[in-house]
Write a protein that holds these residues in place. Structure first.
Motif, short mmCIF file in Angstrom:
data_model
loop_
_atom_site.label_atom_id
_atom_site.label_comp_id
_atom_site.label_asym_id
_atom_site.label_seq_id
_atom_site.Cartn_x
_atom_site.Cartn_y
_atom_site.Cartn_z
N LYS A 60 0.90 -0.99 -0.37
CA LYS A 60 0.22 0.42 0.14
C LYS A 60 1.08 0.96 -0.41
CE LYS A 60 -4.16 -2.30 1.08
NZ LYS A 60 -4.77 -2.40 -0.23
N ILE A 61 0.23 2.65 -0.58
CA ILE A 61 0.91 3.46 0.17
C ILE A 61 0.43 4.24 0.94
CG2 ILE A 61 1.29 5.84 -1.55
CD1 ILE A 61 1.43 4.15 -4.12
N TYR A 62 1.12 5.21 1.61
CA TYR A 62 0.65 5.23 2.88
C TYR A 62 0.73 8.02 2.79
CZ TYR A 62 0.52 1.06 4.69
OH TYR A 62 0.82 -0.32 4.51
N LYS A 63 -0.75 7.83 3.71
CA LYS A 63 -0.24 9.10 3.74
C LYS A 63 0.88 9.86 4.22
CE LYS A 63 -3.40 13.05 4.56
NZ LYS A 63 -4.83 13.24 5.78
N ASP A 64 0.84 8.76 5.81
CA ASP A 64 1.91 9.15 6.38
C ASP A 64 2.78 7.79 6.47
OD1 ASP A 64 3.26 8.97 8.45
OD2 ASP A 64 1.96 10.64 10.08
N LYS A 65 4.18 8.18 5.63
CA LYS A 65 4.98 7.40 5.55
C LYS A 65 5.65 6.33 7.00
CE LYS A 65 6.71 8.71 1.07
NZ LYS A 65 7.81 9.05 0.17
N ARG A 66 5.59 6.77 7.93
CA ARG A 66 6.06 6.21 9.48
C ARG A 66 5.14 5.35 10.23
NH1 ARG A 66 5.58 12.19 12.93
NH2 ARG A 66 3.38 12.15 11.58
N VAL A 67 3.71 5.57 9.57
CA VAL A 67 2.83 3.50 9.59
C VAL A 67 3.34 2.52 9.18
CG1 VAL A 67 0.99 2.84 8.99
CG2 VAL A 67 1.21 5.14 9.15
N ALA A 68 4.39 3.08 8.31
CA ALA A 68 4.96 1.52 7.65
C ALA A 68 6.18 0.98 8.70
CB ALA A 68 5.86 1.76 6.45
N ASP A 69 6.00 2.32 9.50
CA ASP A 69 7.12 1.72 10.70
C ASP A 69 7.22 1.63 12.61
OD1 ASP A 69 9.50 2.88 9.55
OD2 ASP A 69 9.38 5.26 9.87
N ILE A 70 5.78 1.25 12.44
CA ILE A 70 4.93 1.11 13.42
C ILE A 70 5.39 -0.76 13.70
CG2 ILE A 70 2.86 0.40 14.87
CD1 ILE A 70 2.02 2.57 13.01
N GLU A 71 5.78 -1.07 14.98
CA GLU A 71 6.03 -2.62 14.96
C GLU A 71 5.93 -2.87 16.16
OE1 GLU A 71 10.41 -2.12 16.45
OE2 GLU A 71 11.00 -1.78 14.78
N ILE A 72 5.26 -4.08 17.04
CA ILE A 72 4.53 -5.08 17.41
C ILE A 72 4.52 -4.10 19.06
CG2 ILE A 72 4.41 -6.83 18.78
CD1 ILE A 72 3.12 -6.68 15.94
N GLN A 73 6.25 -3.82 19.69
CA GLN A 73 6.78 -3.25 20.72
C GLN A 73 6.30 -1.99 21.11
OE1 GLN A 73 10.86 -3.32 21.12
NE2 GLN A 73 11.07 -2.61 18.96
N HIS A 74 5.33 -1.57 19.76
CA HIS A 74 5.13 0.41 20.30
C HIS A 74 3.58 0.24 20.01
CE1 HIS A 74 8.69 1.36 16.35
NE2 HIS A 74 9.09 1.41 18.29
N LEU A 75 3.11 -0.75 20.00
CA LEU A 75 1.52 -1.03 20.12
C LEU A 75 1.28 -1.79 20.94
CD1 LEU A 75 0.71 -3.18 16.69
CD2 LEU A 75 -0.10 -0.49 17.00
N LEU A 76 2.18 -2.24 21.85
CA LEU A 76 2.09 -3.04 23.33
C LEU A 76 2.07 -1.88 24.44
CD1 LEU A 76 4.52 -6.43 22.85
CD2 LEU A 76 1.67 -6.31 23.82
N SER A 77 3.35 -1.06 23.86
CA SER A 77 3.63 0.06 25.14
C SER A 77 3.27 1.53 24.58
CB SER A 77 5.18 0.55 24.86
OG SER A 77 5.75 0.50 23.55
N HIS A 78 1.87 1.40 23.68
CA HIS A 78 1.14 3.15 23.72
C HIS A 78 2.46 4.08 22.79
CE1 HIS A 78 -2.52 1.43 25.09
NE2 HIS A 78 -1.41 1.51 26.35
N THR A 79 3.29 3.40 22.40
CA THR A 79 4.28 3.98 21.35
C THR A 79 3.69 4.33 19.88
OG1 THR A 79 5.55 2.33 21.25
CG2 THR A 79 5.45 4.73 23.80
N ALA A 80 2.94 3.64 19.38
CA ALA A 80 2.44 3.22 17.96
C ALA A 80 2.98 5.24 17.34
CB ALA A 80 2.08 2.87 17.70
N GLY A 81 2.59 6.13 17.96
CA GLY A 81 2.10 7.28 16.76
C GLY A 81 0.87 7.81 17.45
N PHE A 82 -0.07 7.32 18.22
CA PHE A 82 -1.44 7.43 18.11
C PHE A 82 -1.68 8.48 19.36
CE2 PHE A 82 -1.54 3.03 16.24
CZ PHE A 82 -1.58 3.39 14.76
N ASP A 83 -1.85 9.45 19.47
CA ASP A 83 -2.25 10.58 20.64
C ASP A 83 -4.30 10.78 20.56
OD1 ASP A 83 -3.08 12.00 22.47
OD2 ASP A 83 -0.69 13.09 22.27
#
Length: 291
Positions: A60-83
């Motif tokens: 896919k092409i992402y509007k925000d390219k940083r979405v492709a950098d989200i890792e499992i550990q980010h999702l677990l620890s609330h550091t994935a970029g969602f506020d």
């Protein structure tokens, strides 16, 4: 330990060890353990990228390219970029028609609020996305994965709130639910109900697992342990002001619900489930008092 009345002060029935309550965000402990178990069995890695794990996000092409950098550990620890406090993707699982978990391709259209791994901002969105990862790995609905993994049928009335908001009617202290909520979307973040004893017993076994387990956090995470709500690991917060004692805790709150689970570094587990949300003090202050 249980105390109080199911409905109103002084009116029967009184609560007992089998009385059930909503878990609210304490539900997230189960999501964390499911993912960490996949890591322990080498089915996943902490640094695996979300976009590589979900077929809806492949090529896919992402509007925000940083979405492709989200890792499992980010999702677990609330550091994935969602506020959820900032306008943007929002924490919309409490909306009537949320895009997660059944329209995760919406990630191609959103802007993150910060780069993955940059900071911590509490968000239910990350845990909803983790439920989709679990479904891909187990080839089952997330709720069925949890039911089987923890053998919830061993307990009285320990389950997920149904798609139509079904709740138990016997020995239940659960207040009427918000009919506008989507309970499939809430399943991984706030969808479980049960009694305090069963919850404590299951979590007691979780933290006995091989590492990584629910008391761990990303190794390079800077933390202020002296602040009760400053250091978030793979399950909840880590708190300590004395070398002799460390707390790992997770709270939850919804309408008419306030819950708390604390694990100490000796393996002790305390669960508190209530059907009220009178905030005379913040839960983090209560954690400090208990500590």
């Amino acid at each position: 330990c249980v105390s109080g009345w199911v409905n109103r002060l002084g009116e029967k029935p009184v609560v007992d060890v089998d009385t059930v309550y909503q878990f609210a965000s304490v539900t997230k402990i189960f999501m964390s353990d499911i993912i960490l178990d996949l890591i322990r069995t080498k089915e996943l890695n902490l640094d695996d990228k979300l976009v590589d794990l979900l077929p809806e996000l492949h090529n896919k092409i992402y509007k925000d390219k940083r979405v492709a950098d989200i890792e499992i550990q980010h999702l677990l620890s609330h550091t994935a970029g969602f506020d959820r406090e900032i306008h943007g993707v929002k924490d919309n699982i409490f909306e009537p028609n949320p895009w997660c978990p059944n329209q995760v391709e919406q990630l191609t259209k959103i802007d993150l609020q910060f780069a993955p791994g940059e900071r911590m901002a509490y968000s239910n969105t990350g845990y909803c996305l983790l439920s989709r990862v679990a479904e891909e790995k187990y080839n089952q609905r997330y709720r069925d994965v949890v039911r089987e993994q923890y053998r919830l049928n061993r307990f009285k009335s320990f389950d997920f709130i149904g798609d139509a908001g079904e709740i138990p009617t016997i020995n239940s202290a659960i207040k009427p639910l918000n009919e506008d909520l989507n309970y499939e979307s809430l399943a991984s973040s706030a969808g479980l109900y049960g009694n305090a004893s069963a919850l404590a017993n299951i979590v007691y076994k979780m933290e006995k697992s091989n590492k990584p387990h629910i008391l761990n956090r990303a190794i390079d995470t800077p933390c202020d342990f002296a602040s009760a709500r400053a250091c978030h690991g793979f399950m909840g917060y880590e708190y300590s002001t004395d070398l002799r004692l460390r707390f790992y805790w997770r709270d939850g709150g919804m309408n008419n619900v306030s819950t708390l689970l604390i694990i100490d570094d000796e393996g002790g587990v305390m669960s508190m489930l209530t059907n009220t949300r009178k905030r005379s003090i913040d839960v983090s202050e209560l954690v400090e008092i208990i500590y």
